[in-house]
Motif scaffolding. Structure first.
Motif, PDB file in Angstrom:
ATOM      1  N   LEU A 231       0.860  -1.172   0.000  1.00 61.16           N
ATOM      2  CA  LEU A 231       0.000   0.000   0.000  1.00 61.16           C
ATOM      3  C   LEU A 231       0.904   1.233   0.000  1.00 61.16           C
ATOM      4  O   LEU A 231       1.689   1.425   0.933  1.00 61.16           O
ATOM      5  CB  LEU A 231      -0.928   0.015   1.230  1.00 61.16           C
ATOM      6  CG  LEU A 231      -2.196  -0.849   1.144  1.00 61.16           C
ATOM      7  CD1 LEU A 231      -1.836  -2.321   1.097  1.00 61.16           C
ATOM      8  CD2 LEU A 231      -3.111  -0.560   2.328  1.00 61.16           C
ATOM      9  N   ASN A 232       0.807   2.031  -1.031  1.00 61.75           N
ATOM     10  CA  ASN A 232       1.759   3.117  -1.248  1.00 61.75           C
ATOM     11  C   ASN A 232       1.811   4.118  -0.096  1.00 61.75           C
ATOM     12  O   ASN A 232       2.864   4.686   0.195  1.00 61.75           O
ATOM     13  CB  ASN A 232       1.429   3.862  -2.552  1.00 61.75           C
ATOM     14  CG  ASN A 232       1.645   2.984  -3.772  1.00 61.75           C
ATOM     15  OD1 ASN A 232       2.506   2.109  -3.762  1.00 61.75           O
ATOM     16  ND2 ASN A 232       0.862   3.203  -4.816  1.00 61.75           N
ATOM     17  N   ASN A 233       0.696   4.336   0.588  1.00 62.80           N
ATOM     18  CA  ASN A 233       0.621   5.393   1.601  1.00 62.80           C
ATOM     19  C   ASN A 233       0.921   4.914   3.018  1.00 62.80           C
ATOM     20  O   ASN A 233       0.882   5.715   3.950  1.00 62.80           O
ATOM     21  CB  ASN A 233      -0.767   6.034   1.565  1.00 62.80           C
ATOM     22  CG  ASN A 233      -1.045   6.737   0.246  1.00 62.80           C
ATOM     23  OD1 ASN A 233      -0.342   7.683  -0.108  1.00 62.80           O
ATOM     24  ND2 ASN A 233      -2.027   6.258  -0.489  1.00 62.80           N
ATOM     25  N   PHE A 234       1.222   3.610   3.175  1.00 62.12           N
ATOM     26  CA  PHE A 234       1.401   3.075   4.521  1.00 62.12           C
ATOM     27  C   PHE A 234       2.640   2.191   4.600  1.00 62.12           C
ATOM     28  O   PHE A 234       2.823   1.291   3.790  1.00 62.12           O
ATOM     29  CB  PHE A 234       0.171   2.262   4.938  1.00 62.12           C
ATOM     30  CG  PHE A 234      -1.099   3.071   5.001  1.00 62.12           C
ATOM     31  CD1 PHE A 234      -1.416   3.781   6.146  1.00 62.12           C
ATOM     32  CD2 PHE A 234      -1.954   3.137   3.906  1.00 62.12           C
ATOM     33  CE1 PHE A 234      -2.575   4.542   6.209  1.00 62.12           C
ATOM     34  CE2 PHE A 234      -3.118   3.901   3.961  1.00 62.12           C
ATOM     35  CZ  PHE A 234      -3.428   4.606   5.116  1.00 62.12           C
ATOM     36  N   LYS A 235       3.479   2.438   5.611  1.00 64.10           N
ATOM     37  CA  LYS A 235       4.652   1.610   5.848  1.00 64.10           C
ATOM     38  C   LYS A 235       4.263   0.375   6.654  1.00 64.10           C
ATOM     39  O   LYS A 235       3.278   0.394   7.391  1.00 64.10           O
ATOM     40  CB  LYS A 235       5.709   2.409   6.605  1.00 64.10           C
ATOM     41  CG  LYS A 235       6.260   3.593   5.815  1.00 64.10           C
ATOM     42  CD  LYS A 235       7.308   4.339   6.638  1.00 64.10           C
ATOM     43  CE  LYS A 235       7.853   5.528   5.855  1.00 64.10           C
ATOM     44  NZ  LYS A 235       8.866   6.282   6.630  1.00 64.10           N
ATOM     45  N   PHE A 236       5.040  -0.677   6.514  1.00 57.75           N
ATOM     46  CA  PHE A 236       4.718  -1.923   7.213  1.00 57.75           C
ATOM     47  C   PHE A 236       5.992  -2.669   7.561  1.00 57.75           C
ATOM     48  O   PHE A 236       7.072  -2.378   7.046  1.00 57.75           O
ATOM     49  CB  PHE A 236       3.804  -2.801   6.354  1.00 57.75           C
ATOM     50  CG  PHE A 236       4.430  -3.250   5.060  1.00 57.75           C
ATOM     51  CD1 PHE A 236       5.182  -4.425   5.003  1.00 57.75           C
ATOM     52  CD2 PHE A 236       4.290  -2.490   3.901  1.00 57.75           C
ATOM     53  CE1 PHE A 236       5.773  -4.827   3.813  1.00 57.75           C
ATOM     54  CE2 PHE A 236       4.888  -2.888   2.714  1.00 57.75           C
ATOM     55  CZ  PHE A 236       5.626  -4.060   2.661  1.00 57.75           C
ATOM     56  N   THR A 237       5.838  -3.665   8.442  1.00 61.96           N
ATOM     57  CA  THR A 237       6.918  -4.601   8.732  1.00 61.96           C
ATOM     58  C   THR A 237       6.423  -6.006   8.416  1.00 61.96           C
ATOM     59  O   THR A 237       5.232  -6.308   8.587  1.00 61.96           O
ATOM     60  CB  THR A 237       7.344  -4.526  10.206  1.00 61.96           C
ATOM     61  OG1 THR A 237       6.198  -4.731  11.053  1.00 61.96           O
ATOM     62  CG2 THR A 237       7.961  -3.163  10.518  1.00 61.96           C
ATOM     63  N   GLU A 238       7.309  -6.857   7.942  1.00 63.27           N
ATOM     64  CA  GLU A 238       6.955  -8.240   7.605  1.00 63.27           C
ATOM     65  C   GLU A 238       7.048  -9.115   8.849  1.00 63.27           C
ATOM     66  O   GLU A 238       8.046  -9.074   9.564  1.00 63.27           O
ATOM     67  CB  GLU A 238       7.901  -8.780   6.537  1.00 63.27           C
ATOM     68  CG  GLU A 238       7.753  -8.116   5.179  1.00 63.27           C
ATOM     69  CD  GLU A 238       6.638  -8.725   4.338  1.00 63.27           C
ATOM     70  OE1 GLU A 238       5.951  -9.639   4.857  1.00 63.27           O
ATOM     71  OE2 GLU A 238       6.459  -8.289   3.187  1.00 63.27           O
ATOM     72  N   LYS A 239       5.981  -9.910   9.105  1.00 65.49           N
ATOM     73  CA  LYS A 239       5.980 -10.823  10.241  1.00 65.49           C
ATOM     74  C   LYS A 239       5.226 -12.101   9.869  1.00 65.49           C
ATOM     75  O   LYS A 239       3.998 -12.109   9.803  1.00 65.49           O
ATOM     76  CB  LYS A 239       5.322 -10.180  11.470  1.00 65.49           C
ATOM     77  CG  LYS A 239       6.169  -9.092  12.123  1.00 65.49           C
ATOM     78  CD  LYS A 239       5.615  -8.683  13.472  1.00 65.49           C
ATOM     79  CE  LYS A 239       6.516  -7.685  14.164  1.00 65.49           C
ATOM     80  NZ  LYS A 239       6.012  -7.295  15.506  1.00 65.49           N
ATOM     81  N   ASN A 240       5.977 -13.195   9.599  1.00 68.32           N
ATOM     82  CA  ASN A 240       5.368 -14.519   9.380  1.00 68.32           C
ATOM     83  C   ASN A 240       4.219 -14.490   8.370  1.00 68.32           C
ATOM     84  O   ASN A 240       3.052 -14.685   8.719  1.00 68.32           O
ATOM     85  CB  ASN A 240       4.863 -15.108  10.704  1.00 68.32           C
ATOM     86  CG  ASN A 240       5.961 -15.256  11.713  1.00 68.32           C
ATOM     87  OD1 ASN A 240       7.091 -15.563  11.354  1.00 68.32           O
ATOM     88  ND2 ASN A 240       5.641 -15.038  12.984  1.00 68.32           N
ATOM     89  N   ASN A 241       4.535 -14.248   7.130  1.00 65.87           N
ATOM     90  CA  ASN A 241       3.529 -14.244   6.061  1.00 65.87           C
ATOM     91  C   ASN A 241       2.443 -13.198   6.300  1.00 65.87           C
ATOM     92  O   ASN A 241       1.300 -13.366   5.896  1.00 65.87           O
ATOM     93  CB  ASN A 241       2.884 -15.633   5.896  1.00 65.87           C
ATOM     94  CG  ASN A 241       2.050 -15.712   4.612  1.00 65.87           C
ATOM     95  OD1 ASN A 241       2.436 -15.138   3.583  1.00 65.87           O
ATOM     96  ND2 ASN A 241       0.910 -16.399   4.684  1.00 65.87           N
ATOM     97  N   ALA A 242       2.805 -12.149   7.007  1.00 65.37           N
ATOM     98  CA  ALA A 242       1.835 -11.082   7.278  1.00 65.37           C
ATOM     99  C   ALA A 242       2.549  -9.742   7.225  1.00 65.37           C
ATOM    100  O   ALA A 242       3.760  -9.645   7.427  1.00 65.37           O
ATOM    101  CB  ALA A 242       1.193 -11.283   8.650  1.00 65.37           C
ATOM    102  N   LYS A 243       1.780  -8.731   6.944  1.00 65.21           N
ATOM    103  CA  LYS A 243       2.288  -7.368   6.958  1.00 65.21           C
ATOM    104  C   LYS A 243       1.616  -6.618   8.108  1.00 65.21           C
ATOM    105  O   LYS A 243       0.387  -6.642   8.240  1.00 65.21           O
ATOM    106  CB  LYS A 243       2.014  -6.668   5.630  1.00 65.21           C
ATOM    107  CG  LYS A 243       2.845  -7.203   4.454  1.00 65.21           C
ATOM    108  CD  LYS A 243       2.543  -6.437   3.185  1.00 65.21           C
ATOM    109  CE  LYS A 243       3.518  -6.813   2.068  1.00 65.21           C
ATOM    110  NZ  LYS A 243       3.368  -8.209   1.637  1.00 65.21           N
ATOM    111  N   GLU A 244       2.424  -5.992   8.949  1.00 67.19           N
ATOM    112  CA  GLU A 244       1.904  -5.283  10.122  1.00 67.19           C
ATOM    113  C   GLU A 244       2.041  -3.773   9.910  1.00 67.19           C
ATOM    114  O   GLU A 244       3.127  -3.257   9.684  1.00 67.19           O
ATOM    115  CB  GLU A 244       2.665  -5.716  11.373  1.00 67.19           C
ATOM    116  CG  GLU A 244       2.080  -5.155  12.665  1.00 67.19           C
ATOM    117  CD  GLU A 244       2.803  -5.676  13.891  1.00 67.19           C
ATOM    118  OE1 GLU A 244       3.703  -4.953  14.383  1.00 67.19           O
ATOM    119  OE2 GLU A 244       2.474  -6.791  14.346  1.00 67.19           O
ATOM    120  N   PHE A 245       0.905  -3.087   9.999  1.00 67.91           N
ATOM    121  CA  PHE A 245       0.854  -1.650   9.794  1.00 67.91           C
ATOM    122  C   PHE A 245       0.505  -0.954  11.109  1.00 67.91           C
ATOM    123  O   PHE A 245      -0.330  -1.452  11.869  1.00 67.91           O
ATOM    124  CB  PHE A 245      -0.224  -1.279   8.764  1.00 67.91           C
ATOM    125  CG  PHE A 245      -0.034  -1.892   7.407  1.00 67.91           C
ATOM    126  CD1 PHE A 245       0.549  -1.171   6.378  1.00 67.91           C
ATOM    127  CD2 PHE A 245      -0.461  -3.194   7.155  1.00 67.91           C
ATOM    128  CE1 PHE A 245       0.708  -1.732   5.119  1.00 67.91           C
ATOM    129  CE2 PHE A 245      -0.307  -3.764   5.897  1.00 67.91           C
ATOM    130  CZ  PHE A 245       0.288  -3.028   4.876  1.00 67.91           C
TER     131      PHE A 245
END
Length: 283
Positions: A231-245
């Protein structure tokens, strides 16, 4: 009015509070928010006459504390963070004892709170669970319809249903014109109840204002599973096949709208740990 000006308190060389200034008007709920150890309880203990300040001043209705606490004590309702009354005394005996300290205890109102919160007055205080002890503290603080309420983590130990009943009681006292200081580390209840707030860090107020200003820091942790896109407007971190925003509360609607354009398996929304949120804000 409750007014605190440049309050300072040290325990030997250890900092309690460094510089705290807040003002609470009649008919207002004021949220004092901060992580454990920030100085919330020290501030409250000065207001309730249990501690003396090193510098600055605290006043209720123009009376300086703790020196003049006896002049305003009957007008204060106080819920401590840790509730300890007389362990071997039955609740009905404690309530009778408590009435001796006030001129205006409304016995009918006392019964209404007992029924609303489901308090067993035939039990001894030491027989009660943490949540039921807190119910007695709520009753003891409200029963004389005080002009000033000082609440230190008042919902800790209460189940969600009792919390909602407690909120309704507090709102009723606000309508009566009560000035209410509500200390908490739960951001959502401060947002829900309060008119104004102060955020305290290491003994200092670092942000204060109208409750709408909290939206600048209030956030939710949104975990999206099976999302292969970004998602261009939101940063995230990768955690076990998931993206955390970490999404600001005011931006959640926009986030969900953006997310709906992509395929994903599941989504989870939760409140972030307040300590973590504060660390992000402090930086």
């Amino acid at each position: 009015m409750i007014k605190i000006s440049n309050l300072k308190k040290y325990y030997g060389k250890n900092r309690g509070i460094e510089d705290v200034s807040i003002e609470i008007k009649e008919g207002e709920i004021f949220g004092l928010i901060g992580p454990n150890g920030a100085g919330k309880t020290t501030t409250i203990r000065i207001l309730t006459g249990f501690l003396s300040e090193d510098a600055g001043e605290a006043k209720i209705n123009g009376f300086k504390l703790p020196e003049d606490i006896n002049k305003v004590k009957k007008d204060i309702g106080y819920i401590p963070g840790e509730v300890n009354f007389y362990g071997d005394m039955k609740i009905k005996e404690f309530l009778k004892f408590n009435r001796n300290f006030y001129d205006n205890v409304d016995v009918k109102y006392e019964k209404e709170i007992i029924e609303l919160l489901g308090i067993d007055i035939n039990k001894k205080f030491k027989e009660l669970s943490l949540g039921n002890k807190k119910k007695v503290a709520i009753l003891q603080a409200l029963v004389h319809k005080p002009k000033y309420l000082i609440l230190d983590e008042p919902t800790s130990g209460l189940d969600p249903l009792v919390q909602q009943k407690f909120y309704s009681l507090i709102k009723d006292h606000k309508k009566m014109g009560c000035a209410i200081l509500f200390s908490s580390h739960i951001l959502s209840e401060i947002e829900k109840l309060c008119n104004n707030f102060a955020m305290i860090k290491e003994g200092k107020v670092i942000k204060s204002g109208a409750i709408d200003d909290l939206r600048d820091i209030s956030s939710r942790v949104i975990t999206v599973y099976g999302l292969n896109d970004t998602l261009n407007n939101f940063k995230f971190t990768e955690k076990n096949n998931a993206k955390e925003f970490l999404v600001k509360t005011k931006d959640i609607h926009f986030f969900i709208k953006e997310l709906s354009n992509f395929n994903f398996e599941d989504i989870e929304i939760k409140k972030p740990d307040l300590e973590e949120l504060f660390l992000k804000y402090y930086k």
